[in-house]
Scaffold this motif. Sequence first.
Motif, PDB file in Angstrom:
ATOM      1  N   UNK A   1       0.838  -1.201   0.000  1.00  0.00           N
ATOM      2  CA  UNK A   1       0.000   0.000   0.000  1.00  0.00           C
ATOM      3  C   UNK A   1       0.870   1.246   0.000  1.00  0.00           C
ATOM      4  N   UNK A   2       1.944   1.237   0.782  1.00  0.00           N
ATOM      5  CA  UNK A   2       2.842   2.384   0.845  1.00  0.00           C
ATOM      6  C   UNK A   2       3.531   2.608  -0.505  1.00  0.00           C
ATOM      7  N   UNK A   3       3.946   1.506  -1.138  1.00  0.00           N
ATOM      8  CA  UNK A   3       4.613   1.616  -2.428  1.00  0.00           C
ATOM      9  C   UNK A   3       3.667   2.157  -3.495  1.00  0.00           C
TER      10      UNK A   3
ATOM     11  N   UNK B   1       1.102   4.039  -2.953  1.00  0.00           N
ATOM     12  CA  UNK B   1       0.839   5.431  -2.618  1.00  0.00           C
ATOM     13  C   UNK B   1       1.968   6.323  -3.130  1.00  0.00           C
ATOM     14  N   UNK B   2       3.205   5.876  -2.952  1.00  0.00           N
ATOM     15  CA  UNK B   2       4.349   6.667  -3.416  1.00  0.00           C
ATOM     16  C   UNK B   2       4.339   6.772  -4.941  1.00  0.00           C
ATOM     17  N   UNK B   3       4.009   5.672  -5.628  1.00  0.00           N
ATOM     18  CA  UNK B   3       3.969   5.708  -7.080  1.00  0.00           C
ATOM     19  C   UNK B   3       2.840   6.615  -7.573  1.00  0.00           C
ATOM     20  N   UNK B   4       1.693   6.576  -6.869  1.00  0.00           N
ATOM     21  CA  UNK B   4       0.572   7.418  -7.239  1.00  0.00           C
ATOM     22  C   UNK B   4       0.844   8.876  -6.955  1.00  0.00           C
ATOM     23  N   UNK B   5       1.652   9.130  -5.928  1.00  0.00           N
ATOM     24  CA  UNK B   5       1.977  10.501  -5.566  1.00  0.00           C
ATOM     25  C   UNK B   5       2.935  11.092  -6.587  1.00  0.00           C
TER      26      UNK B   5
END
Length: 41
Positions: free
Chosen positions: A33-35, A37-41
């Motif tokens: 989920x964190x990964x 989120x970072x890619x989406x950000x």
Amino acid sequence: MALEAIAAIGGMETLRSALQRLYMTRASAYRDALKSFIEGY
């Protein structure tokens, strides 16, 4: 409740392995989920 039943049936080793598996599953899900989120950000 259920954990006591598992511990009574399989012993502490089964309970510990079950908790460890649950922890690893949650850790990998959190990392994914964190990964994402970072890619989406």
